[in-house]
Design an enzyme around this catalytic site. Sequence first.
Site, PDB file in Angstrom:
ATOM      1  N   CYS A  80       0.545   1.014   4.001  1.00  0.00           N
ATOM      2  CA  CYS A  80       1.890   0.905   3.416  1.00  0.00           C
ATOM      3  C   CYS A  80       2.962   0.864   4.501  1.00  0.00           C
ATOM      4  O   CYS A  80       3.787  -0.036   4.528  1.00  0.00           O
ATOM      5  CB  CYS A  80       2.160   2.074   2.479  1.00  0.00           C
ATOM      6  SG  CYS A  80       1.178   1.991   0.978  1.00  0.00           S
ATOM      7  N   HIS A  81       2.972   1.897   5.362  1.00  0.00           N
ATOM      8  CA  HIS A  81       4.020   1.934   6.383  1.00  0.00           C
ATOM      9  C   HIS A  81       3.471   2.191   7.783  1.00  0.00           C
ATOM     10  O   HIS A  81       4.188   2.629   8.664  1.00  0.00           O
ATOM     11  CB  HIS A  81       5.074   2.992   6.021  1.00  0.00           C
ATOM     12  CG  HIS A  81       5.663   2.761   4.671  1.00  0.00           C
ATOM     13  ND1 HIS A  81       5.168   3.383   3.551  1.00  0.00           N
ATOM     14  CD2 HIS A  81       6.652   1.944   4.255  1.00  0.00           C
ATOM     15  CE1 HIS A  81       5.842   2.965   2.490  1.00  0.00           C
ATOM     16  NE2 HIS A  81       6.751   2.095   2.887  1.00  0.00           N
ATOM     17  N   GLY A  82       2.138   1.957   7.945  1.00  0.00           N
ATOM     18  CA  GLY A  82       1.550   1.999   9.276  1.00  0.00           C
ATOM     19  C   GLY A  82       1.417   3.368   9.895  1.00  0.00           C
ATOM     20  O   GLY A  82       1.758   3.562  11.066  1.00  0.00           O
TER      21      GLY A  82
END
Lengths: 256, 519, 190
Positions: free
Chosen positions: C154-156
Amino acid sequence: MFIRNVLTTLIIGLTSVSAAFASGGDGPAIPSQDWSFSGAFGTYDKAAMQRGYKIYREVCASCHAMKRVYFRNLEALGYNEAQIKNIAAEYTVINKEPNDEGDMFERPALPSDAFISPFANDNAAKYANGGALPPDLSLIVKARGNGSNYITGLLTGYEEHPPHGQEVADGQYWNTYFPGHKLSMAPPLMDGQVSYEDGTPETLDQYAHDVVQFLTWASDPHMEIRKSTGFKVIVFLLMFAGVMLSVKRKIWSDVH
Amino acid sequence: MGHGPRDGFDNPIIEWVDSRLPIFTMMQKEYGVFPTPRNFNWFWNFGAIAMFMLITMIVTGIVLAMHYTADTKLAFDSVERITRDVNGGWLLRNLHMNGASFFFIAVYIHMFRGIYYGSYKGPRELLWILGVVIFLLMMATAFIGYVLPWGQMSLWGATVITNLFSAIPFVGEEYIMPLLLGGFSIDNATLTRFFALHYLLPFVIFAVVFLHIWALHVTGSNNPLGIEPKGPQDTLPFHPYYTMKDFFGMIVFMILYAWFVFYAPDALGHPDNYIPANPLVTPPHIVPEWYFLPFYAILRAITFNFNLFMLAGLGLLAVFMVEFIWRYKPKYLSGAQGILLLVAGGGLAVFGLLADFNQTWAIPMTASTDVPISAKFGGVLAMFGSIGLLVVLPWLDSHPIRSARFRPLFRVAVLVFTLSVFVLGYAGSQPSDKVYLSACLGDAQACEAIEHGNADHIEAGHEPTVLALDNTMIAQAFTALYFSFFLIILPLLSRFEKGRELPTSIHEAVLAKKQKAGA
Amino acid sequence: MSADTDTTNDNTPHSAHDAEGETRRDFMQLLASAFGVIGGALAAWPLINSLNPAKDTLALATVEVDISGIPKGEAKTIMWQGKPVFVRHRTEEEIKMAEAVEVQSLTDKQSDKERVQRPEWLITVGVCTHLGCVPVGQKMTDTRGDYGGWFCPCHGSHYDTSGRIRKGPAPKNLAIPPYEFINDTTIRIG
């Protein structure tokens, strides 16, 4: 025809022939038992429920399911967590989800499982019982009028020989308290059938009393807290009503 | 509402809001200083109590809806899960299912008060009609709600009642039923739409209650004397006098409600509803919830078809009634014509009824296949008509005196009417063929044989006549009484009852009563 | 609930007797208000409490898992309280990697020892502590991020072989559920 009826009605009014109230009921009145759970402060008898559960397990459960009661609910009968786990583990259930290979599999039951039904579905239950479906017992006491007394009557009300002039087909049994009297369930309990460890008499009446105690709890598991909460609520409301009446009177006292 | 001059408030926050939206001014005006007749008795508590029950039903209903699943496979289980597993779910369910009954108890008492004290009369006709609308919406909501637990009574009660719509000529069976049910029988589609409507209707009721109260605050309340307040000496501010009195009455009502919720939660329900719905097995004796029983009895009382003779006869009687009873003076017809109308109408109606009972006479146009209104449709019309009459009640009773206190004949009529509603309620709860009283005429031996259930042994030609008073006849008699109260007794009393002298003002009447009590 | 405004046309003078009446009325009104407030609160409680997890939900709050079939280096995802739980059978190398990390350099300072009961088994809740996505890395073939643990797409966020946050926006390490080893091959979570 109609006119004749009207005329005869008038005649009756004058001559007053024997008039009788037709009785509404069918069969004898169901005897009332003495229950620990009746009354405003009634509670369940845990020992009786445990004995009743034993009867259910050993006798009733071969035909009757109790799908809405879970092993975890047995806590109310006075069993502890370990005991409940052991009771549950005596049964196997088919897991709801398949395993990693996609096959359904059996596992020992857990406290979070419902009581295991004797038949896979209603059709299997009917087929095995000569076409009659043994009802699920989870709600049986609530689902019959005057439930606890009625079921006690039913369990103890079998007659070996039907009254004079009445015949009972094969596979049916005469029961005094069953509506219509002809019941497909064979007399399920008899003296000495289930052994009790606590020295309670092993009689039909005692069995019926105990199993009904258990079934009443199963239908209405919150009865004790319901009644005790009710008592507090009503006492609170009575006091509140008293205070409000006094406030109301005081306010209205200056109205002329 | 709330327009016009404002007095202002000391509290700056309240003042800030009120100067922009005068909600506090409105509350003050409508519930604070609102002039209310000073002579209310305890019957006047039931409006507030009904409001309290409506709110209780909405609040418990919203929470229950969060746990309920509207699916025929899951509905019964989800309700059982609420009672067994949801925290305090048993309490919420008991409150909601007994709440319906207690809402109806409050509303029925409220309606009785309205009739007894003539609260429906001008200028409060619309107020009364809005009340009837609320009552109809309540009945719809309660009926639909009883389907949701999906027990045997839910399913079969719904089946029986929705089948009423099939009685509507031409369109009922073919178009209305499928539209209502969303299928060929009561099934999943029906359950889901009923749930949606059961959630919606209470808010509709709430909106109509708002209009009902609005209308009340335009005309002001009626009172046990049925005379309008003439000035400040006849009224009290609503707060604190009636707020506190209503509050006290509400708590007393709650004690009764609590007793049922905690000690007899299933007493008003039917055991069969604890059996999951089964479309293949009908319970032996289907009964609706108690609050529908009088109307159910009226529905079942119509066991005969309305053929053309009866309709023509009833039509002539209706003309007679309008001309000679409702009007003070006949306008179009002479007395002789009236008698002719009465005889012809009555004769035709009785002839039609006899022709219907005796199908063997084979009178043309009386066979049950070619009657305009079948017994089934007749029952439906009678049932809805019995409520519809409430709508036109303000015009059926045009007597200038409101309160039954000053109309001794009206008072007896209302009490008899109330009794007939109770008897109808009892009749609705019993099987139609239940026999209360029977008499056997003829051969004594044969009669004895019948009494002992050996009717087969009676010789041919010696069959006695057995007369029986059964439940259907009771229902028919009291249905007739119910309808004649509205259609005959009230219009007649409006014309002929003289009534007692009214007190000059509420204030004086209250003072006189006080002095009498003190002396 | 102020009822002290004299709304009637009563002109009797206020005597001492009346004043006494006033206090009593005030007290009763206060008492009535107290009853009302307490009653309302008590009545509201069952409504609110019914929204808490029901008994059948709570009954499923623990699960027992057979871990005998998980080979070294592989992992298994188990459903527990509606959330995925990662049970990872760690290799020697992965354990070493996890233990070698300097704790002070971490965002959420936890040593590997604090996070496992038996070094070869890492059991964590498979919910990224950033915004609740499920990180990838359960299968050998998955992208496991820069630190060989899990990677949240999703956001690394990158997690290491102990499930600790090493890079990316997540503020905390993957949570450790309460669990115990019933025997060598069975654990109970919850």
